[in-house]
Design an enzyme around this catalytic site. Structure first.
Site, PDB file in Angstrom:
ATOM      1  N   GLU A  52       0.814  -1.221   0.000  1.00  0.00           N
ATOM      2  CA  GLU A  52       0.000   0.000   0.000  1.00  0.00           C
ATOM      3  C   GLU A  52       0.844   1.266   0.000  1.00  0.00           C
ATOM      4  OE1 GLU A  52      -0.533  -2.628   1.877  1.00  0.00           O
ATOM      5  OE2 GLU A  52      -2.616  -3.264   1.655  1.00  0.00           O
ATOM      6  N   PHE A 114     -11.350  -7.868  13.846  1.00  0.00           N
ATOM      7  CA  PHE A 114     -10.268  -8.282  12.970  1.00  0.00           C
ATOM      8  C   PHE A 114      -9.966  -7.166  11.959  1.00  0.00           C
ATOM      9  CE2 PHE A 114      -8.835 -10.456   9.015  1.00  0.00           C
ATOM     10  CZ  PHE A 114      -7.573 -10.789   9.481  1.00  0.00           C
ATOM     11  N   GLN A 115      -8.714  -6.809  11.856  1.00  0.00           N
ATOM     12  CA  GLN A 115      -8.230  -5.750  10.963  1.00  0.00           C
ATOM     13  C   GLN A 115      -8.893  -4.407  11.230  1.00  0.00           C
ATOM     14  OE1 GLN A 115      -8.127  -7.321   6.876  1.00  0.00           O
ATOM     15  NE2 GLN A 115      -6.068  -8.066   7.364  1.00  0.00           N
ATOM     16  N   LYS A 164     -17.635  -1.343   6.174  1.00  0.00           N
ATOM     17  CA  LYS A 164     -18.131  -2.308   5.194  1.00  0.00           C
ATOM     18  C   LYS A 164     -19.659  -2.290   5.091  1.00  0.00           C
ATOM     19  CE  LYS A 164     -17.033  -6.957   3.582  1.00  0.00           C
ATOM     20  NZ  LYS A 164     -16.399  -8.252   3.931  1.00  0.00           N
ATOM     21  N   MET A 481      24.411   9.013   1.650  1.00  0.00           N
ATOM     22  CA  MET A 481      24.224  10.284   2.353  1.00  0.00           C
ATOM     23  C   MET A 481      24.524  10.128   3.838  1.00  0.00           C
ATOM     24  SD  MET A 481      23.745  13.386   1.832  1.00  0.00           S
ATOM     25  CE  MET A 481      22.759  13.993   0.476  1.00  0.00           C
TER      26      MET A 481
HETATM   27  C1  LIG Z   1      12.632   5.686   4.958  1.00  0.00           C
HETATM   28  C2  LIG Z   1      13.925   6.350   5.266  1.00  0.00           C
HETATM   29  N1  LIG Z   1      14.781   5.800   6.165  1.00  0.00           N
HETATM   30  C3  LIG Z   1      15.956   6.389   6.439  1.00  0.00           C
HETATM   31  C4  LIG Z   1      16.317   7.558   5.825  1.00  0.00           C
HETATM   32  C5  LIG Z   1      17.652   8.233   6.160  1.00  0.00           C
HETATM   33  N2  LIG Z   1      18.507   8.255   4.933  1.00  0.00           N
HETATM   34  C6  LIG Z   1      18.609   9.354   4.168  1.00  0.00           C
HETATM   35  S1  LIG Z   1      19.576   9.098   2.834  1.00  0.00           S
HETATM   36  C7  LIG Z   1      19.927   7.519   3.301  1.00  0.00           C
HETATM   37  C8  LIG Z   1      20.831   6.645   2.480  1.00  0.00           C
HETATM   38  C9  LIG Z   1      20.260   6.367   1.139  1.00  0.00           C
HETATM   39  O1  LIG Z   1      21.081   5.423   0.490  1.00  0.00           O
HETATM   40  P1  LIG Z   1      20.927   5.181  -1.058  1.00  0.00           P
HETATM   41  O2  LIG Z   1      19.497   4.998  -1.411  1.00  0.00           O
HETATM   42  O3  LIG Z   1      21.824   4.065  -1.460  1.00  0.00           O
HETATM   43  O4  LIG Z   1      21.367   6.555  -1.696  1.00  0.00           O
HETATM   44  P2  LIG Z   1      22.824   7.248  -1.741  1.00  0.00           P
HETATM   45  O5  LIG Z   1      22.849   8.274  -0.665  1.00  0.00           O
HETATM   46  O6  LIG Z   1      23.835   6.168  -1.539  1.00  0.00           O
HETATM   47  O7  LIG Z   1      22.874   7.859  -3.091  1.00  0.00           O
HETATM   48  C10 LIG Z   1      19.274   7.218   4.491  1.00  0.00           C
HETATM   49  C11 LIG Z   1      19.377   5.921   5.198  1.00  0.00           C
HETATM   50  C12 LIG Z   1      15.383   8.111   4.916  1.00  0.00           C
HETATM   51  N3  LIG Z   1      15.622   9.264   4.299  1.00  0.00           N
HETATM   52  N4  LIG Z   1      14.225   7.479   4.633  1.00  0.00           N
END
Ligand SMILES: Cc1ncc(C[n+]2csc(CCOP(=O)(O)OP(=O)(O)O)c2C)c(N)n1
Ligand SMILES: [Mg+2]
Lengths: 583, 186
Positions: A52, A114-115, A164, A481
């Site tokens: 979803e 349920f749900q 429902k 990042m």
């Molecule tokens: C759902 C979620 N969890 C954690 C983060 C924190 N976060 C920001 S960038 C990142 C790393 C992303 O890695 P990747 O997709 O490989 O991209 P890159 O930075 O390596 O280009 C994380 C863990 C986030 N933005 N969203």
């Protein structure tokens, strides 16, 4: 024209009457009557996602690339809770979507059936508005009002929770009519404030336009008016991540994106300007950096349809509440009627200053003959796709920032990215929504390997519906990042920022019946990208890139625009302890 | 005045022209919020305050227009001018909110609160409690040989003062409604 019908039939009828052609959804016990009605008709296409969250992001992609609201249908309990991330994402980025959820029958609400989940309770803070419909007679009106609220004023996500028994019961259907609800946001700006802004435009010596997603949300006419105003005044213009494309990247006055990873010339223009005209942006912390050092000497005009955006972070000297398109039209009218004046000479010398900043060439990077640099990959992608009818989505991370820096957007609605919430896993499902709305266009999701895996199950959706979405993964085998921040901020202790045990993406693609492409050699890159473009079907492109590349420029947390880091040489001990508590 | 002939920090839409919006002096404001009386509306308002970290000093709510299904929520809150402005703007954004009035700015207004207090005691203390209640125009709404229940209305400060006096005299329990407020005049 009112008619008797079941609630389930009403749902489908209301969607048709609202002009909906596509619904993203996933069935379950509490929405079976509606799925029955979907089965019995052919006007609305139902796209079966694999999760979803994917449905909501796909609806966001659909909405952002068309300007029309996106629609989702999910079941009660886990179906609704899975939608929460997408709803929050849409709320942060002001994307109009309508989510319909099933609910346990009214007589079982509150019994831990349920749900059962308190869906309106859970989603109250992450929707613009939501409704629990307890009577079939109220259902049609509620759905019509939901579309009105999602799209009127500052757009956003809404949710209608439908028990429902309400779906099974008979009631009277009412077709849509112009909304009579009290919710009618103001679109015309105050003429006195607009005139004050025009006077400021006439007198400004170092002006800058700072634009955001609000320009795009206002519709194509707003982008057109913005272009007219920029060309006529000759003022430089920058944009937030969300606003890219409202003014063309090839435009003469384009400064590039601003903010934490924005361009040097854009951030310095913001810092040094004497008039800042903020249009449909909201002074987010990624934009302002240190508040008390933010553009210290400028008069700030702020145009926004949401009064709560004004004075929230930065004090506006000229606040204008209204729809960007309407306000721009009035600005142009007044400015022209007063003789189209600007401080021509001063503005010309300001532009020379901006050109000097441009010479810093802040996006320069050290290329390599042996390793694909992520920036190089994006430059080649830009070069080889720019002539196409192209839509770009991204995931979240370094690749997202590089995509914003190195890809050029000439038109609005062509760039789909998770700005406010920064949701990893957004891009792939969003690209599915975009491709459905634009079947003949080239739709590319610039991804990081880690983000892409967060909603990789949607590869099934892409294959099932023959959607030729291109997943361009800049695979650095890192949560890049996070790794960058750990390098700069946490003593190079790379805690959990490795992407371990990655799948073989080519085999993964093939397992789903899609095409996989692998490339790790700069010399092969162009051919590989061409192969991706020319393949008629979904492609998973595993582009192995430099693992330790940092994204520059960067304004570290807690620093001002003029304290930007331009490259590795600038990074020693940059973020002090005060900045390190910021995100 | 800057070169652009605009006084920095002015805003015609703000009632706070004369002092810096971003001042960090906290102020107490009474807000009257007219809302559609539909399920969940109070949760929306309270959720806004909780989610954004705003203060609620008191909150009262009841339907005031039975045909139009409108409820009036009176909120007493505290914050810097910027926060107060944000609270009003954020309240105004809630789809089922019809009107937001800042009675502190639009004033003068009358503010009233009702409290009932149980005083348990005998002898001199009991007599003194009754005497003070008379001075404060509090009514006795229940009494036993060992206790009184007083009802008092007034501005919150008056109720605070009365409660302070009752404490050494055997104040056992207190229930307060929170503030209801209206603008004076027509
Ligand atoms: C759902 C979620 N969890 C954690 C983060 C924190 N976060 C920001 S960038 C990142 C790393 C992303 O890695 P990747 O997709 O490989 O991209 P890159 O930075 O390596 O280009 C994380 C863990 C986030 N933005 N969203
Ligand atoms: Mg990565």
């Amino acid at each position: 024209m009112t008619r008797e019908m079941t609630g389930a039939k009403m749902v489908v009828q209301a969607l048709k009457d609202q002009g909906v052609d596509t619904v993203f959804g996933y069935p379950g016990g509490a929405v079976l009557p509606i799925y029955d009605e979907i089965f019995l008709q052919n006007d609305i296409r139902h796209i079966l996602v694999r999760h979803e969250q994917g449905a909501v992001h796909a609806a966001e992609g659909y909405a952002r690339s068309t300007g029309k609201p996106g629609v989702c249908l999910v079941t009660s309990g886990p179906g609704a809770t899975n939608a929460v991330t997408g709803l929050t994402d849409a709320l942060m980025d002001s994307i109009p979507i309508v989510v319909l959820t099933g609910q346990v029958p009214t007589f079982m609400i509150g019994s831990d059936a349920f749900q059962e989940a308190d869906t309106v309770g859970i989603t109250r803070p992450c929707t613009k508005h939501n409704w629990l419909v307890k009577e079939t007679d109220a259902l049609a009106d509620t759905i019509h009002e939901a579309f009105h609220v999602a799209t009127a004023g500052r757009p956003g996500p809404v949710l209608v929770d439908i028990p429902k028994d309400v779906q099974f019961a008979n009631g009277t259907y009412t077709p849509p009519k112009p909304s009579t609800s009290h919710y009618q946001p103001m679109v015309k700006g105050d003429m006195e404030e607009i005139t004050e802004l025009v006077a400021a435009i006439e007198n400004a010596k170092k002006p800058v336009f700072y634009t955001g997603g609000g320009v795009i949300n206002s519709g194509p006419a707003a982008s057109q008016l913005l272009r007219e105003l920029v060309e006529a005044t000759g003022f430089p213009i920058t944009s937030t991540l969300m606003g890219l494309g409202a003014y063309p990247a090839s435009g003469k006055h384009w400064l590039g994106m601003l903010g934490m990873h924005g361009l040097y010339e854009a951030n310095l223009a913001m810092h040094d300007c004497d008039l800042m005209i903020c249009i449909g942006a909201r002074f987010d912390d990624r934009i302002t950096g240190r508040i008390d050092a933010f553009s210290p000497n400028s008069i700030k005009a702020h145009i926004d349809i949401d009064p709560s955006s004004i004075n929230k972070v930065i004090k506006a000297d000229i606040p204008i509440v209204g729809d960007v398109g309407h306000v721009l039209e009035d600005i142009l009218k007044v400015w022209k009627s007063r003789g189209r004046k600007t401080e021509t000479e001063a503005v010309a010398s300001w532009r020379r200053q901006v050109d000097d900043w441009r010479k810093v060439n802040c996006l320069a990077y050290a290329n390599s003959e042996t390793t694909i640099k992520p920036q190089y990959a994006l430059q080649r992608l830009e070069e080889l796709t720019k002539k196409h009818d192209r839509y770009i989505c991204t995931e979240v991370g370094q690749h997202q920032m590089w995509a914003a820096q190195f890809l050029n957007f000439e038109d609005p609605n062509r760039w789909m990215t998770s700005g406010g919430l920064g949701t990893m896993g957004y891009g792939f499902p969003a690209s599915i929504g975009v491709q459905l709305a634009h079947p003949d266009s080239l739709v590319i999701n610039v991804a990081g390997e880690a983000s892409w895996l967060m909603n990789m199950q949607e590869l099934g959706t892409a294959v099932q519906f023959r959607l030729p979405v291109k997943q361009f993964i800049l695979n650095n085998e890192r949560l890049g990042m996070v790794r960058q921040w750990q390098e700069l901020l946490h003593g190079e202790r790379y805690s959990q920022s490795w992407s371990e045990a990655l799948p073989d993406f080519v085999k993964l693609a093939e397992a789903f019946g899609a095409k996989g492409i692998y490339c790790d050699n700069p010399a092969d890159l162009d051919d590989a990208i061409m192969e991706m473009i020319n393949y008629d079907g979904p492609v998973l492109f595993d582009c192995l890139v430099e693992k330790h590349e940092n994204c520059f420029p960067m304004i570290p947390s807690g620093k001002a625009h003029n304290e930007m880091l331009l490259g590795e040489a600038d990074t020693q001990g940059v973020i002090d302890s005060k900045g390190s508590v910021l995100v | 005045m800057s070169a652009l002939h605009i006084k920095k920090g002015t805003s015609k839409h703000s009632a706070y022209n004369l002092r810096p919006t971003f001042s960090d002096v906290s102020e107490r404001h009474t807000l009257a919020v007219l809302v559609e009386n539909e399920p969940g509306v109070l949760a929306r308002v309270i959720g806004l305050f909780a989610g954004r970290g705003y203060n609620i000093e008191s909150l009262t709510v009841a339907e005031v227009d039975h045909t139009g299904h409108l409820s009036r929520i009176t909120i007493v809150t505290k914050g810097t001018p910027q926060v107060i402005e944000q609270i009003k703007a954020q309240l105004g954004r809630i789809v089922v909110v019809h009107e937001v009035h800042d009675l502190t700015v639009e004033g003068p207004s009358v503010e009233r609160e009702l409290a009932i207090m149980k005083i348990v005691g005998q002898g001199d203390k009991r007599v003194e409690a009754l005497r003070l209640a008379d001075i404060f125009r509090a009514n006795v709404v229940d009494s036993t040989l060992n206790s009184f229940v007083f009802e008092i209305t007034g501005a919150p400060e008056k109720i605070d003062a009365f409660a302070d006096l009752m404490r050494p005299l055997g104040l056992a329990e207190i229930a307060r409604t929170g503030v209801a407020a209206l603008l004076r005049g027509d």
